[in-house]
Every structure is written in structure tokens, then in C-alpha cells.
Design a protein around this motif. Sequence first.
Motif, mmCIF file in Angstrom:
data_model
loop_
_atom_site.group_PDB
_atom_site.id
_atom_site.type_symbol
_atom_site.label_atom_id
_atom_site.label_comp_id
_atom_site.label_asym_id
_atom_site.label_seq_id
_atom_site.Cartn_x
_atom_site.Cartn_y
_atom_site.Cartn_z
ATOM 1 N N UNK A 1 7.203 8.795 8.932
ATOM 2 C CA UNK A 1 8.691 8.993 9.431
ATOM 3 C C UNK A 1 9.879 9.224 8.367
ATOM 4 N N UNK A 2 9.554 9.058 7.167
ATOM 5 C CA UNK A 2 10.299 9.416 6.056
ATOM 6 C C UNK A 2 9.930 10.860 5.621
ATOM 7 N N UNK A 3 8.871 11.441 5.641
ATOM 8 C CA UNK A 3 8.566 12.735 5.340
ATOM 9 C C UNK A 3 8.449 13.621 6.177
ATOM 10 N N UNK A 4 8.134 13.460 7.560
ATOM 11 C CA UNK A 4 7.954 14.582 8.547
ATOM 12 C C UNK A 4 9.114 15.521 8.347
ATOM 13 N N UNK B 1 0.782 -1.232 0.147
ATOM 14 C CA UNK B 1 -0.072 -0.013 -0.002
ATOM 15 C C UNK B 1 0.635 1.294 -0.131
ATOM 16 N N UNK B 2 0.378 2.369 -0.431
ATOM 17 C CA UNK B 2 0.914 3.349 -0.642
ATOM 18 C C UNK B 2 0.760 4.379 0.521
ATOM 19 N N UNK B 3 1.741 4.585 1.329
ATOM 20 C CA UNK B 3 1.641 5.326 2.824
ATOM 21 C C UNK B 3 0.947 6.310 2.744
ATOM 22 N N UNK B 4 1.162 7.339 1.618
ATOM 23 C CA UNK B 4 0.554 8.639 1.354
ATOM 24 C C UNK B 4 -0.950 8.561 1.318
ATOM 25 N N UNK C 1 1.984 -0.456 8.686
ATOM 26 C CA UNK C 1 3.312 -0.011 8.005
ATOM 27 C C UNK C 1 3.717 0.777 7.077
ATOM 28 N N UNK C 2 2.872 1.118 6.086
ATOM 29 C CA UNK C 2 2.962 2.103 4.943
ATOM 30 C C UNK C 2 3.052 3.429 5.385
ATOM 31 N N UNK C 3 1.986 3.789 6.210
ATOM 32 C CA UNK C 3 1.612 5.007 6.542
ATOM 33 C C UNK C 3 2.737 5.192 7.697
ATOM 34 N N UNK C 4 3.131 4.539 8.386
ATOM 35 C CA UNK C 4 4.042 4.656 9.446
ATOM 36 C C UNK C 4 5.398 5.236 8.746
#
Length: 201
Positions: free
Chosen positions: A196-199, A125-128, A189-192
Amino acid sequence: MGQGDVAHGKQLFLATTSKGSCASCHTLADAKSTGTLGPNLDDAFSSSKAQGFSEQTMADVVRGQIAYPEEPMPANIYRGQDARDIALYVARCAGNPSCGVTAETAAPPTKSTSTSTSTTPAAKPDGKAVFTKAGCGSCHTLKAAGSSGNVGPNLDQLKPPKATVAHQVEVGGGAMPAFKGQLSAAEIDAVAAFVADNAGK
Ligand code: HEC
Ligand code: HEC
């Protein structure tokens, strides 16, 4: 959050308390209320409905709003199950005056756990997309997702590590609902990872 009693929620939406009534400040066609101090709730949720947000997600947003509003909306007019009932009522009937909820008379519970059908997607899934779909943005600011919610902490400032995000999304806490039944493990997992990667970027 479980189910709520929407008929009771409608009754409370209309009831006057020492802190005022939802109806006195908000327009909601189903409740025949015409308050204008706060946003028109039919309008406020029609785009969420058009985008296919689940009733539970919208109810969670309303529940958050009742606990953490901005002036001049008073905080915690209702708490606990009462607040959940109102939230579910607003989620079901905003923009939908034919929702068929009658105040007071205990309407037969419409067996709708509707939301928890998270089909396991084949691809990762796409986290965004999960962030948007789950309504995280209605409560949190995150530039990478173009969101500016302020019910919960600003994620760009918080810069939470992935494990913190995953844990918070699973169990919720404070005014934040748990998403465990609504999002699959892969989606969490994807949204986390996305947060974490974009904040802060
Ligand atoms: C004194 C007037 C007042 C009362 C009483 C009041 N509100 Fe509000 N409400 C507001 C205002 C003003 C806002 C916009 C400020 C904000 O977003 O916090 C708002 C915002 C909202 C929103 C967010 C709408 C959006 O555009 O996202 C929801 C949902 C909401 N109220 C629901 C309720 C419910 C349910 C009750 C009863 C438990 C209630 N309100 C009682 C004034 C009021
Ligand atoms: C109804 C509003 C609401 C929604 C929807 C929401 N949150 Fe929250 N969130 C909050 C609030 C309020 C807090 C602060 C909770 C506290 O202080 O205990 C919070 C806290 C957090 C934290 C901080 C945890 C920590 O330990 O510091 C993260 C990360 C987070 N949310 C991510 C998300 C993600 C990702 C989503 C979507 C899956 C989401 N939130 C949906 C309201 C919300």
C-alpha cells in the motif's frame, strides 16, 4: 491448497492431451522430458530452491502458470486437483531428479506439509522481505520490490489500499493462492503495508 498426489502429477505431466503435454514443451530431468518450446523447468526453479522458497510457494506459481500462461502455452491444460498435483510434482522435482517420484504407481504419500512452520519473528517483519519470500513478485509487478510478474494485476497501477492487500493475501482469489497458513498475521500486515505504501512509486 492442501496436499497433492505427486505420482499422479508426474503421470499427467507426461500424458498427452488434446492441448499437448507439459513434457512436449518443457525439459524436466526427473520426467526425462526434453521439450524446448518452453523454459527448462529445472533451470526455472533452481534459483527459487536455492533461495529457500517453500515447495508450496513454488507449486502455487506453477498452478498460476497453468491457469494464466502466455502464448504459446495453452491455458488450463488441467484444472482443479489435477493441476494441483502437477504443480506439486514440478515444485518437488524441478532441479531435483532424485526426488524419487514414480509415475502411475501410487507412491506412498510423503507426509509433507512442510511449509506451514511460520516461526513468529520477534521483530516486526520487513514487508519487502515478505513480498520476496512469499513469491508475490513472481505474479505481480511492483517497482519498489523490483518485480515484474504478470500473472496477477500490476500493483503499481492498481495501487490497492492496505486492507485490500491484506484481505487478498489472506484469502487469495482468482488464480492467487491464499497465504494464511504460510504467513503469520504480522507478516501479512507487513506485506500489506509495504504494498500500500509503495505501489505506484
Ligand atoms: C505448447 C507448449 C507448452 C505446453 C504444452 C506447456 N507449456 Fe509451460 N510454457 C511454455 C512457454 C512457451 C512458456 C513461457 C511463456 C510463459 O511464461 O508463459 C511456458 C512457461 C511455463 C512455466 C514458467 C516457467 C518460468 O520460467 O517461470 C511453467 C512453470 C510451465 N510452463 C509449466 C507447464 C506445465 C506444468 C505444463 C503442463 C500442464 C505446461 N507448462 C505446458 C510452453 C508450453
Ligand atoms: C500464483 C500467482 C500469484 C501470487 C504468488 C500472488 N498473487 Fe496476488 N493476485 C494474483 C492474481 C491472478 C490476482 C487477480 C485475482 C482475481 O482477479 O480475482 C491477484 C490479485 C492480487 C491483488 C488485488 C486484489 C484486489 O482486490 O484487487 C493484490 C493486492 C495482490 N494480489 C497482492 C499479492 C501479494 C501481496 C502477494 C504475496 C503475498 C501475492 N499477491 C501473490 C496472482 C498471484
